[in-house]
Design an enzyme around this catalytic site. Sequence first.
Site, PDB file in Angstrom:
ATOM      1  N   CYS A  15      40.235  46.901  39.875  1.00  0.00           N
ATOM      2  CA  CYS A  15      39.478  47.522  40.962  1.00  0.00           C
ATOM      3  C   CYS A  15      37.989  47.514  40.647  1.00  0.00           C
ATOM      4  CB  CYS A  15      39.944  48.964  41.169  1.00  0.00           C
ATOM      5  SG  CYS A  15      38.928  49.947  42.265  1.00  0.00           S
ATOM      6  N   PRO A  16      37.096  47.178  41.538  1.00  0.00           N
ATOM      7  CA  PRO A  16      37.343  46.797  42.936  1.00  0.00           C
ATOM      8  C   PRO A  16      37.329  45.282  43.150  1.00  0.00           C
ATOM      9  CG  PRO A  16      35.018  47.214  42.671  1.00  0.00           C
ATOM     10  CD  PRO A  16      35.634  47.264  41.282  1.00  0.00           C
TER      11      PRO A  16
END
Lengths: 76, 155
Positions: A15-16
């Site tokens: 992430c991200p």
Amino acid sequence: MADFDQELDASGLNCPLPILRAKKTLAGMEGGQVLHIIATDPGAIKDFEAFSKQTGNELMESKEEGGKFYFLIKKS
Amino acid sequence: MTDKKLAIIATKGSLDWAYPPFILASTAAALGYEVEIFFTFYGLKLLEKKMDVQVTSIGNPGMPMPMPMPVLLQTLPGMQGMMTAMMKAKMKKKGVASLEDLRSLCVEADVKMIACQMTVDLFDMDSSDFIDGVELGGAATLFEFAGDADITLFI
């Protein structure tokens, strides 16, 4: 497996990054085309749902198989 | 696409605290948000072309350590550099983006970056050391954007 126009392998990314790479890849695609995404980040399941809801690009499929996550997103 | 706005005030200049502003800004931009980050005090370090930020366990009892270590040992010279290197190696291994990459993604996504003029002057910083595209401004500049923002975060 449904048909798709482009594939993005986001395996190993956290992430991200899967979302950002997907956004970037979608930007280079035509409306109606389908992007196939492969990810290993378990957070990607909820994140791609949220991404789809907020950007209007339809999440056609979301599944897990053998510890990997596969998504089909149609560009709006 | 959403037409929402996100304003972030970035005040921390350590490796760990540099992540939230850049992760949230880049993700919001990918979701269609218009994003502005106001960098002030130690947050200004995150704008330098060569981003030299470190992490420390001093005063941070919540930081996971590979082995228990008395605080006095943690203060030894070289420990901060070692912890920074270990943290960066761990992040790389786990597929976490580097700060430089996340910052570039923000720049690519037109995230607007404002450096606080007052703290630039206070710390005798040279704004030519900052990455391209950074604007200087004050508190009123922040409120011009944040006043219309849907979300404002102080980090």
